[in-house]
Design an enzyme around this catalytic site. Sequence first.
Site, short mmCIF file in Angstrom:
data_model
loop_
_atom_site.label_atom_id
_atom_site.label_comp_id
_atom_site.label_asym_id
_atom_site.label_seq_id
_atom_site.Cartn_x
_atom_site.Cartn_y
_atom_site.Cartn_z
N LYS A 214 36.55 3.24 11.11
CA LYS A 214 36.84 4.74 11.78
C LYS A 214 35.41 5.50 11.42
O LYS A 214 34.43 5.41 10.66
CB LYS A 214 37.83 5.62 10.73
CG LYS A 214 38.97 5.06 10.93
CD LYS A 214 40.05 5.87 9.67
CE LYS A 214 39.38 5.88 8.34
NZ LYS A 214 40.61 6.44 7.58
N THR B 149 40.00 19.21 6.83
CA THR B 149 40.21 17.62 7.21
C THR B 149 40.56 17.06 6.18
O THR B 149 40.81 15.88 6.11
CB THR B 149 39.03 17.25 7.54
OG1 THR B 149 38.09 17.44 6.52
CG2 THR B 149 38.25 17.81 8.72
N GLY C 92 43.30 14.93 3.88
CA GLY C 92 44.27 13.86 4.32
C GLY C 92 44.16 13.29 5.80
O GLY C 92 45.02 12.79 6.03
N THR C 93 43.00 13.34 6.25
CA THR C 93 42.89 12.56 7.72
C THR C 93 43.25 11.06 7.48
O THR C 93 43.57 10.43 8.28
CB THR C 93 41.51 13.19 7.98
OG1 THR C 93 40.45 12.70 7.25
CG2 THR C 93 41.35 14.40 8.52
N GLY C 94 42.40 10.62 6.40
CA GLY C 94 42.76 9.11 6.30
C GLY C 94 44.21 8.64 6.08
O GLY C 94 44.56 7.75 6.73
N CYS C 95 44.75 9.45 5.43
CA CYS C 95 46.14 9.12 4.93
C CYS C 95 46.87 9.36 5.93
O CYS C 95 47.93 8.53 6.40
CB CYS C 95 46.60 10.11 3.56
SG CYS C 95 45.81 10.01 2.23
#
Length: 277
Positions: free
Chosen positions: A177, A209, A211-214
Amino acid sequence: MSTRIPKALTIAGSDSGAGAGIQADLKTFSALGVYGSTVITAITAQNTLGVTAVHEIPTDIVAAQLDAVMEDIGADAAKTGMLSSAAIIETVADGVRRHRIERLVVDPVMVAKSGDRLLREDAVTALRETLLPLAFIVTPNAPEAEVLCGRPVRNEDEMREAARIIHSFGPRYVVVKGGHVEGGQVIDLLFDGTHFERFALPRVATPHTHGTGCTFSAAIAAFLARGFDVSTAVWEAKRYLHRALEAAFAIGRGRSPVHHFHAWWAPVPETQEVRDG
């Protein structure tokens, strides 16, 4: 008459602020029309300002949760998030093998948005050697890719090289990412061991932002559970996250989460009048 409901499992930590971890995953599954079940690996005390405490769940309880879900409900796809220790990683890997979970999305969570570390240093080797070979897709951001491959990841060429190295650890697909890589567009690269596919959308200017990866990895798992192919699942997950970032709003004094239910409701403006009666 029975109805076929897509099901996804999240194996991750709990976020008391509900912006990341188990809570973000369940919100994402629900928003995308998938029934979600959980295996909680750790309880964190956190809010939009940071993490104040972490309590790891004993490995026998982690295993028992995984067995309970898979022996009854099952999962069309699963994802991992916070797996803070080598022992928890090995327990989860054993469960993945035991229940033959094939569509496993591994989000190699290492550090919270606040900067608090969520993966012990000695657990990185276990993640690389034990869990990545079982992964269907692994979704590192640039800093996580740097840790996994041991080299800088600051531009698109270095993202490609990192993807090749991480793919050599055993996952079928790698998504590196580009949210941490500078540029007006956020570019994510999907690598299948031979070919790269490039996904690009404009960067959203927002401080919210958390929690974007989760959310991104949960969305991939949800679309896989619904039967989408890998390329489409990654693209649709990216589009969902993009809209969730655009609609994000402040809920605390720090870095607030994305708006998982942006398609369903919008925040009420503070200046809106409330009618009596």
